[in-house]
Write a protein that holds these residues in place. Structure first.
Motif, PDB file in Angstrom:
ATOM      1  N   ASP A 160      -4.647   8.533   3.885  1.00  0.00           N
ATOM      2  CA  ASP A 160      -5.917   9.023   3.334  1.00  0.00           C
ATOM      3  C   ASP A 160      -5.715  10.157   2.343  1.00  0.00           C
ATOM      4  OD1 ASP A 160      -7.825   7.367   4.644  1.00  0.00           O
ATOM      5  OD2 ASP A 160      -7.572   8.497   6.488  1.00  0.00           O
ATOM      6  N   ASP A 161      -4.829  11.092   2.664  1.00  0.00           N
ATOM      7  CA  ASP A 161      -4.622  12.229   1.774  1.00  0.00           C
ATOM      8  C   ASP A 161      -4.026  11.786   0.440  1.00  0.00           C
ATOM      9  OD1 ASP A 161      -2.306  11.500   3.191  1.00  0.00           O
ATOM     10  OD2 ASP A 161      -1.489  13.539   3.184  1.00  0.00           O
ATOM     11  N   THR A 162      -3.093  10.850   0.480  1.00  0.00           N
ATOM     12  CA  THR A 162      -2.477  10.360  -0.754  1.00  0.00           C
ATOM     13  C   THR A 162      -3.467   9.567  -1.592  1.00  0.00           C
ATOM     14  OG1 THR A 162      -0.284  10.297   0.253  1.00  0.00           O
ATOM     15  CG2 THR A 162      -0.617   8.922  -1.691  1.00  0.00           C
ATOM     16  N   LEU A 163      -4.242   8.697  -0.949  1.00  0.00           N
ATOM     17  CA  LEU A 163      -5.244   7.927  -1.685  1.00  0.00           C
ATOM     18  C   LEU A 163      -6.263   8.832  -2.357  1.00  0.00           C
ATOM     19  CD1 LEU A 163      -5.950   4.940   0.744  1.00  0.00           C
ATOM     20  CD2 LEU A 163      -4.899   4.799  -1.513  1.00  0.00           C
ATOM     21  N   GLN A 164      -6.735   9.840  -1.631  1.00  0.00           N
ATOM     22  CA  GLN A 164      -7.725  10.742  -2.212  1.00  0.00           C
ATOM     23  C   GLN A 164      -7.119  11.569  -3.337  1.00  0.00           C
ATOM     24  OE1 GLN A 164      -9.834  12.991   0.807  1.00  0.00           O
ATOM     25  NE2 GLN A 164     -10.604  11.149   1.815  1.00  0.00           N
TER      26      GLN A 164
END
Length: 282
Positions: A234-238
């Motif tokens: 999630d952190d990388t996608l965001q």
């Protein structure tokens, strides 16, 4: 991954040649519904990469290319591996039979009891009919937009969705989603993270047994899966979508968490090691 010439699964429902098919030009229409589904059941939401795109465009029957057929054969072999491996694990570690899932191949858009499915937004598992849904064009998206190429990265995605079926067979998914429906959005998201990380752990178990049972692993395969787990955190996608990561909105876990739990399953090969719901720290 060594997959050519190996046994495929019969539990494939091929909708790719259905007349009145469609191609996804964005996340409007059915694609927008699919984003909601993905928030509940999917291993990765790539909708941040589709912002500003147009709606779903209806068309005639889909054209199936040679590349499509090869990807379908690949998925069939991976699915067959999951069936054999989880049947054995259920017999030895759970003490009950394993009832395999059906995997629906589609091209563009299709329907499920969980709502509309769009190839643009990725694969998902629907407990309503106990089927996993996949447009194999998503593998191209993984490579070109997510930086998660490689056949074992694709196999990891299939294994992850089947892992949700394993959760459903064990009664975990139903209980977790029932609790989610009765909690706040932040609490629901936190439970969703534990669901997804457990599916990553189960995927690691599958990867361990694919190597041990079939000798199918090649050099670099586990690195491909670990890279995929990192790219769909999630952190990388965001961050890659130009957003400041917001932990309270995470539904699948950070890159580090997804890698950690995949590695936990791979190193242990034991379903008991994947109890993310009892873990104090993820």
């Amino acid at each position: 991954m060594k997959w050519q010439g190996r046994r495929g699964s019969r539990n494939i429902e091929d909708r790719r040649r259905m007349s009145g098919g469609a191609r996804a030009g964005g996340i409007g229409g059915l694609g927008l519904v699919a984003v909601v589904v993905i928030g509940l059941f999917l291993g990765v939401d790539v909708s941040p990469f589709l912002q500003g795109a147009g709606g779903v465009q209806q068309g005639g029957s889909s054209t199936i290319t040679a590349a499509d057929e090869e990807r379908a054969q690949f998925v069939s072999v991976v699915l067959a591996d999951t069936e054999e491996i989880w049947t054995d694990i259920f017999a030895r570690q759970v003490g009950q039979p394993y009832d395999p899932a059906t995997l629906v191949l589609f091209k563009g858009v299709t329907q499920s009891p969980c709502g509309g499915a769009s190839g643009a937004t990725g694969p998902f598992y629907c407990p309503g009919d106990q089927k996993a849904y996949l447009d194999t064009d998503f593998f191209v998206t993984m490579q070109r937009k997510l930086g998660a190429g490689g056949d074992f990265a694709a196999a990891y995605v299939v294994a992850h969705e089947i892992a949700h079926h394993v959760q459903n067979e064990l009664g975990i998914l139903g209980q977790a989603n029932q609790i989610r429906a009765q909690t706040s959005e932040a609490q629901s998201n936190a439970i969703s993270v534990r669901i997804e990380l457990q599916a990553d752990c189960y995927s690691g178990i599958w990867a361990r047994h694919v190597g041990d049972r079939f000798g199918a692993l090649e050099q670099g395969d586990i690195a491909e899966a670990m890279n995929a787990a990192r790219q769909i955190g999630d952190d990388t996608l965001q961050s890659n979508a130009g957003r400041v990561p917001q932990p309270h909105t995470f539904t699948h876990g950070t890159s580090q968490q997804r890698q950690t739990w995949f590695a936990t399953g791979y190193e242990s090969g034991d379903i008991r090691a994947c109890d993310t719901f009892s873990a104090n720290a993820l």
